[in-house]
Motif scaffolding. Structure first.
Motif, PDB file in Angstrom:
ATOM      1  N   ARG A 299       0.833  -1.209   0.000  1.00 29.04           N
ATOM      2  CA  ARG A 299       0.000   0.000   0.000  1.00 29.04           C
ATOM      3  C   ARG A 299       0.861   1.249   0.000  1.00 29.04           C
ATOM      4  NH1 ARG A 299      -2.506  -1.789   5.418  1.00 29.04           N
ATOM      5  NH2 ARG A 299      -0.283  -2.244   5.553  1.00 29.04           N
ATOM      6  N   THR A 300       1.823   1.269   0.937  1.00 26.44           N
ATOM      7  CA  THR A 300       2.699   2.432   1.042  1.00 26.44           C
ATOM      8  C   THR A 300       3.472   2.649  -0.250  1.00 26.44           C
ATOM      9  OG1 THR A 300       2.941   2.074   3.405  1.00 26.44           O
ATOM     10  CG2 THR A 300       4.613   3.422   2.339  1.00 26.44           C
ATOM     11  N   GLU A 342       4.263   7.349   6.861  1.00 20.87           N
ATOM     12  CA  GLU A 342       3.998   6.264   7.780  1.00 20.87           C
ATOM     13  C   GLU A 342       4.864   6.340   9.028  1.00 20.87           C
ATOM     14  OE1 GLU A 342       5.180   2.693   5.707  1.00 20.87           O
ATOM     15  OE2 GLU A 342       3.793   1.578   6.944  1.00 20.87           O
ATOM     16  N   ASP A 427      -0.982   7.875   5.652  1.00 25.40           N
ATOM     17  CA  ASP A 427      -0.464   6.517   5.797  1.00 25.40           C
ATOM     18  C   ASP A 427      -0.408   6.177   7.287  1.00 25.40           C
ATOM     19  OD1 ASP A 427       0.690   4.068   5.402  1.00 25.40           O
ATOM     20  OD2 ASP A 427       2.398   4.791   4.234  1.00 25.40           O
TER      21      ASP A 427
HETATM   22 MG   LIG Z   1       2.642   1.035   4.871  1.00 26.20          MG
END
Ligand SMILES: [Mg+2]
Ligand SMILES: Nc1ncnc2c1ncn2[C@@H]1O[C@H](COP(=O)(O)OP(=O)(O)OP(=O)(O)O)[C@@H](O)[C@H]1O
Ligand SMILES: Nc1ncnc2c1ncn2[C@@H]1O[C@H](COP(=O)(O)OP(=O)(O)OP(=O)(O)O)[C@@H](O)[C@H]1O
Ligand SMILES: O[C@@H]1[C@@H](O)[C@H](O)OC[C@H]1O
Ligand SMILES: [Mg+2]
Lengths: 504, 326, 283, 326
Positions: A299-300, A342, A427
């Motif tokens: 995802r990141t 994140e 994130d």
């Molecule tokens: Mg991530």
């Protein structure tokens, strides 16, 4: 299933600690029994990590006493604490990026042969044994910076276990784990408990407390706020103890029907690496699109690749229907796309800067007069934003390095609140954030979408995905395997797609 | 700094010797060395002769020896600018002991080495225990050591060294010049120390994340102290070899040696930020610079132009290897 | 039979950003061209270690004649030995080198210092404070300072109040002289060991507006020019002859190569040049 | 929960001028400067005279000007070793333009400055866009710039500069020597740039956490490029002043200037790791070194001993101020 009235492993009496401008702890008492898992709860900045660092000899208390198995101890450094049977998994990772897992686990205590050289084979053997017991598979020959965050977390845990600690402190170990991995950790914790190891467990996930802990102590503003047995309390009571009032910890209501404004961001195709999966997604004005999936599902990477922070093999991105070039975060910013990264400390903050500087750092243009920064306008706006996200700090002139983990996260959120970007990528926005602040962040996100912004929320917390998102893209192995909306946004469906790659 | 790389790449398979080699930080420097050497073989008559190869190794030896301690210092995230002055100080002191006090080399050489260790310990104490920045501490001791060497000698070279001492600079053992043997021995010891002894892991760990290393119970200050002592020692070894090579103790020698050593370390693939690198790479880096110096002289490039070409090649080498540094 | 290799001359300089040595290099190239020889030059940048390496490289390159301008007389001796062992003819130029050099061509440096300082002493009326702007501690420079001190010692009214190191280059000499001038209000004269340093000293003197006389060694073009300015404080420089030194050195080296017995040292006369003499002088 | 309420401690008071001063990074260096000056006043006759004070400022000016760009480079976590060579290159180039091509100073000076900017841009490009380590990039360009200066001049100084140019080195305006005025102007501009313009904020941010700065959308590469260009520019300004001061373009000038500039920056309280420091501190640091040089010369301390004393004082200064760095 409270543990029997066991012998006392640790007792803290009247521990106080003051930092410049902050009274972090005042007169804390805490008692931990052998073979129990003891939860330590509190809002961001309540003093949990500070207390644990005092226990580990990393900070010295201004007042107070530490008793291990009934006898008073003084720890001048972490070594003393280790010698007394204490092992700590710190909130901030403490691994060395370019050493491998074995070298990290034995750091400071390398086994040597009779020539004084390292006995690599022996250390590797016992590391393998530790990971076997943990039931995790980790490549022992590569530097740990090549491992995933979850793997690194397990290396941390292995390191603490290898100390043969009788009191193990776990400071928010699950913040970077998926429910699955967290479940695995709890299994390990139960095994340790059976062996008589005492544990202090810190987490902002209250459900976890009920899953694995025996007793609970709560801190509020650096003071004792109460104790409880797990069997004799519930989430609401704990929250009230932490926050000092009842709070609404439901998610703000989702707009019905789901917002389907104009398409503000379209990614008809994006391929991160040659030969890798090709993905596509669309984001509408006013909606929150969730990126769900297991840790490492990509995802990141996809988000960073899309906005130009990482190089990608091939991509097409349309903003408001027009193709745009996003080769670096600056171009993303210019096109109204912002990122809340994140890992706040590494990617989000200048810890040496004040709260004010951190908040305004990519928004100086707004405070410019005659080419120079207008301090007045900057201060005003930073104050306002810090207040909105509830940053707890002596003032906006405080260095961010001295804030608690959760408050640091809030500073980064404040930065993006103040920015005019229309598309925000959050994130893991609530990682390490306390319940009260989480609720605030959720309502802030809703407010943003009501103003017409669109949000991509990457999260490993299923409840918040389910509770917040209007649509959810589920990731598995680097691909978006399903896009869910409406009633199909539920834990069961998401997990099914995430774990089976949608190929059921 | 936090150890978490937020975009973890999948674990790389361990692989055989060649894979190992390719993954090592010394790989690209080695490629560079080979490339430059091939160029020199083509461009000059005599490059590949045994005589010239020894010549290159000989001329690289002093820089290579200094670069050993420099590698350790840089691996911890530090630096040692005092090495050039230590070369002068240890060389003049050892020479003085022999010429003025008639000490035999057996005693004078250890004294010369000891003074290097003392300066190193002083650097290390300031860096490790007083928490002063290495670059400025060693910049200051650079001046101090040079000043002592100049005062001690009155500015004049110390002449009249015994033959047995000169052997360290010009002698031949088993067909190989002694400075080359000393260089190889230094690298062997350093290799064992940095790759096989706990000391070495601590050096890397400190450079990788000093705070975390401290939290693991490693006596960070002590190891930093040792690293600077080591750097003082290798600079002093180089100083002895240097004095033996020029058969005199020169108070003015070694100006700018620190920059050559840093160049060798960085050309050898060690990250200037610390935590990553390899001692073998440093040897390769030093030889690369040696080949460059020798080859340009052999081609007969004008001294001014040499400066430009060397700068250009250093840039090129770092440019090519920069990806490996990530 | 292979065609005869042209004669190869190698010269290693202590530095090559001093007009004195650059002039030597030119003279070398001209002379070599006239006899069909090839030339390699290297620049030790005042680093003996580098100079030894440069010589070793020249040996590998198989030069026939090595002209050696040592950055340190003792330090290069192992290089001299290697060169001799490899059969090269070795002639030291400007400063002598230890070891088995075949010959040495260089100025009479003690004379140079003495002539300059005698002239200086006379022009300040044989009394007053004088400062010496020293240089790199190599034999020729030490000899100049020695010659200067000997000359000044003959005048009881003259006192050497300061000896500082101007490193033989302008920028350093400039600041050092500025400080000397500040510290010694009654300074009457300065002796600089070479013209590089003297140009820096001159700038400081001119800026101070003081009447301090300056004498030096070399005869470098910029010094010659500066001396001719009306009212110049730069009153004299003892000229050396860099071109002649090179021509002599090549001649001696060839003679040696042909089998002649050559003199161990060929001292080259120096000549005091004052403002008047400067009008016609050139290297 | 709001920004101030939870902890009863009041927001840090902004305090009066003295409190502000005490908290600034430049405070301790300033104390050091005063202390050393007091010592010199006692130890020498003439220290406090207007003439000598100008003298000190004059002699510090070149280092101080170079140290402006060096401060910016170090604040971003980088370094610029090429400054000394740039001093030589810009000085010789500007001189050559005037002497050989008869350009008026009005044209030649900008050309000299431009060459500094070009070298700086090159450094910056390698560092910012090619991600090469600054220390090694600028070490390489140091050689390249020096080589070009030597080739351009053939190793000779370029003499015969016009009077109007020499004015930049020796002239007096409003009773103050021109180089001092140039220095002050440079600092004024740098102060505004670093403390009041967004540029400065980015410079500090990059040194504090480059990745976070980049991800927040700041064009890190461009600002780094500008920082090295600035460093090239200030080195070139120093080169012009230097040439004007000695009224000639010297290809050999500036060796070791980078170390002096680094010393000034770090003595001035800027962290060598980047992210923390102040331009005013650098000026104080440069003056401190200037006072030291001047005072020791005035006292008549032997040059050799000066090296030791200077090293000792640098150590002492850093030792005392190290706490302020935390
Ligand atoms: Mg991530
Ligand atoms: N090194 C420090 N210097 C100054 N203040 C500090 C320092 N460390 C912590 N504090 C302050 O002490 C208080 C407690 O912080 P602590 O990190 O213990 O909180 P926490 O309960 O662990 O919060 P979180 O849940 O966000 O991790 C906070 O107000 C924080 O700002
Ligand atoms: N546990 C793991 N095992 C193997 N590779 C992993 C692991 N974790 C991450 N990776 C690598 O990282 C890539 C995706 O990481 P990314 O950070 O984008 O994932 P994510 O879904 O955002 O997870 P996270 O919650 O950790 O940020 C994967 O494609 C894979 O190459
Ligand atoms: O003779 C030389 C001198 O004139 C030059 O200027 O500097 C070096 C000396 O050896
Ligand atoms: Mg915490």
């Amino acid at each position: 299933m409270t543990s029997a009235e066991g012998e006392e492993m640790l007792r803290l009496e009247g521990v106080s600690k003051r930092f410049p401008g902050v009274k972090a702890l005042s007169g804390i008492d805490l008692s931990i029994r052998k073979g129990e898992v003891h939860a330590l709860l509190g809002e961001n900045g309540a003093g949990k990590s500070t207390l644990m660092k005092i226990l580990g000899g990393i900070y010295q208390a201004d007042e107070g006493r530490i008793f291990i198995e009934g006898s008073e101890r003084k720890f001048a450094g972490y070594n003393d604490a280790i010698a007394a049977g204490i092992g700590i998994i710190f909130q901030e990772f403490s691994l060395i990026p370019h050493l491998n897992a074995v070298e990290n686990i034995f750091l400071g205590r390398y086994l040597t042969n009779r020539f004084g050289l390292m006995d690599k084979a022996a250390m590797k053997r016992s590391t393998e044994q530790i990971f076997d017991e943990l039931g995790v598979q980790i490549d022992l020959d590569v530097p740990i910076c090549r491992l995933s965050v979850a793997q690194q977390q397990f290396v941390e845990i292995g390191k603490a276990l290898s100390l043969k600690a009788r009191l193990l402190v776990l400071d928010e170990p699950t913040a970077t784990l998926t429910p699955n991995e967290a479940g695995h950790l709890f299994k390990i914790m139960r095994e340790l408990r059976a062996k008589g190891v005492a544990m202090i467990f810190i987490s902002h996930h209250l459900d976890e407390i009920f899953e694995v802990c025996d007793r609970i102590s709560v801190l509020r503003d650096g003071a004792n706020a109460g104790h409880a047995d797990v069997g004799a309390t519930d989430v609401d009571a704990l929250v009230e103890m932490m926050v000092g009032r009842r709070i609404e910890h439901n998610f703000p209501p989702k707009p019905q029907p789901a917002p389907r404004g104009r398409k503000v961001l379209e990614v008809p195709e994006i391929q991160l690496a040659k030969g890798g999966p090709v993905n596509s997604f669309t984001l509408h004005e006013g909606e929150i699109l969730g990126f769900a999936g297991l840790v490492g599902s990509g995802r990141t990477e996809l988000a960073l690749g899309m906005m130009g922070a990482d190089r990608v093999h091939r991509k097409t991105v349309l903003r408001n229907g027009k193709p745009v070039r996003l080769n670096d975060p600056t171009e993303a910013l210019a096109n109204g796309i912002g990122l809340l990264p994140e890992s706040r400390k590494v990617e989000g903050l200048i810890t040496d800067f004040t709260v004010r500087f951190n908040i305004s750092m990519n928004n100086l243009g707004k405070h410019k007069s005659a080419g120079l920064v207008s301090q007045k306008s900057e201060k005003q706006s930073a104050n306002e934003l810090a207040r909105r996200v509830g940053v707890k700090a002596p003032s906006i002139e405080t260095r961010v390095a001295t804030l608690s983990g959760g408050n640091q996260q809030k500073v980064v959120i404040a930065r993006w609140l103040g920015h005019a970007s229309e598309v925000l990528i959050f994130d893991e926005p609530t990682r390490g954030i306390d319940v009260g602040a989480k609720a605030e962040i959720y309502s802030l996100m809703r407010e943003l979408t009501r103003q017409g912004k669109a949000i991509v929320m990457i999260s490993s917390e299923l409840p918040e995905i389910v509770g917040m998102c209007d649509r959810v893209a589920v990731f598995s192995g680097g691909s978006i395997v399903a896009t869910l909306e409406g009633d199909s946004i539920n834990s069961g469906d998401i997990m099914r797609h995430a774990t089976t790659g949608g190929s059921q | 700094m936090n150890a978490t790389a937020s975009h973890p790449t999948p674990p790389v398979p361990s692989g055989g010797f060649f894979t190992q080699l390719r993954r090592s930080t010394a790989f690209l420097p080695l490629v560079g060395l080979v490339a430059i050497s091939v160029f020199m073989i083509v461009a000059t008559d005599n490059f590949l002769s045994w005589g010239n190869l020894q010549n290159i190794a000989l001329q690289s030896s002093i820089n290579a020896i200094i670069a050993v301690g420099m590698t350790a210092a840089i691996l911890t995230g530090g630096i040692d600018l005092s090495v050039g002055a230590v070369v002068a100080l240890s060389g003049t002191l050892a020479s003085g002991m022999m010429v003025q006090f008639g000490l035999p080399p057996m005693l004078a050489v250890p004294l010369g080495l000891a003074v290097g260790v003392v300066i190193g310990l002083f650097n290390g104490y300031c860096v490790a225990y007083l928490r002063m920045p290495p670059i400025i501490v060693t910049l200051a001791t650079m001046g101090i050591a040079r000043g002592i060497a100049l005062i001690y000698t009155g500015g004049y070279p110390i002449d009249g060294l015994p033959e047995s001492f000169a052997f360290l600079g010009g002698g031949v053992l088993a067909g190989i010049k002694v400075p080359i043997l000393i260089m190889l021995a230094t690298y062997l010891v350093a290799y064992v120390l940095l790759n096989m002894a706990p000391f070495g892991r601590y050096v890397y760990a400190i450079g990788g994340n000093e705070e975390a290393t401290r939290l693991s119970g490693v006596r960070v200050s002590r190891y930093k102290l040792l690293v600077y002592a080591l750097s003082g020692l290798t600079a002093a070894i180089a100083g002895i070899v240097q004095a033996a090579r020029v058969t005199s103790g020169q108070p003015g020698v070694g100006v700018g040696f620190e920059l050559d050593a840093i160049a060798a370390v960085v050309m050898g693939g060690t990250s200037i930020a610390g935590g990553r690198g390899a001692i073998v790479g440093t040897l390769v880096g030093a030889l690369l610079l040696g080949v460059l110096n020798n080859g340009l002289n052999m081609i007969g490039v004008s001294p001014y132009l040499q400066l430009i070409i060397k700068g250009g090649i250093v840039l090129l080498a770092i440019f090519i290897s920069r990806e490996a540094k990530r | 039979q292979a065609p005869k290799q042209p004669l190869r001359i190698g010269m290693t300089f202590q530095e090559l950003n001093n007009p004195y040595f650059v002039t030597m290099k030119q003279a070398l190239e001209e002379a070599a061209a006239s006899i069909g020889a090839t030339v390699v030059t290297t620049d030790a940048r005042h680093d003996v270690a580098k100079q030894i390496g440069d010589v070793e490289d020249m040996i590998q390159k198989k030069v026939d004649i090595l002209l050696l301008n040592p950055t340190d007389s003792t330090g290069v001796q192992s290089a001299v030995r290697s060169a001799k062992k490899a059969g090269l003819v070795v002639v030291a130029v400007d400063a002598n080198a230890q070891g088995p050099v075949d010959s040495f061509v260089g100025s009479k440096n003690t004379d140079a210092g003495r002539l300059a300082c005698e002239y200086l002493a006379k022009s300040i009326g044989e009394k007053g404070d004088v400062a010496i702007l020293d240089g790199i501690p190599v034999v020729p420079i030490l000899e100049r300072v020695k010659g200067c001190r000997e000359a000044l010692a003959k005048y009881p009214g003259i006192k050497v109040v300061s000896t500082q190191n101007g490193k033989q280059e302008r920028a350093t000499a400039l600041t050092v002289t500025e400080n000397i001038l500040q510290a010694n209000k009654d300074l009457k004269g300065i002796f600089s060991v070479n013209d590089g340093g003297s140009m820096g000293a001159l700038a400081a003197i001119d800026a101070s507006g003081k009447d301090v006389k300056l004498a030096s060694v070399d005869g470098a073009p910029e010094a010659i020019k500066a001396m001719q300015k009306p009212g110049s404080k730069f009153i004299a420089t003892t000229a050396q002859y860099p071109r002649d030194q090179i021509r002599l050195a090549i001649g001696i080296a060839l003679a040696k190569k042909w089998g002649a017995n050559v003199p161990a040292a060929v001292p080259v006369d120096v000549k005091l040049i004052d403002a008047e003499g400067a009008k016609t002088f050139t290297w």
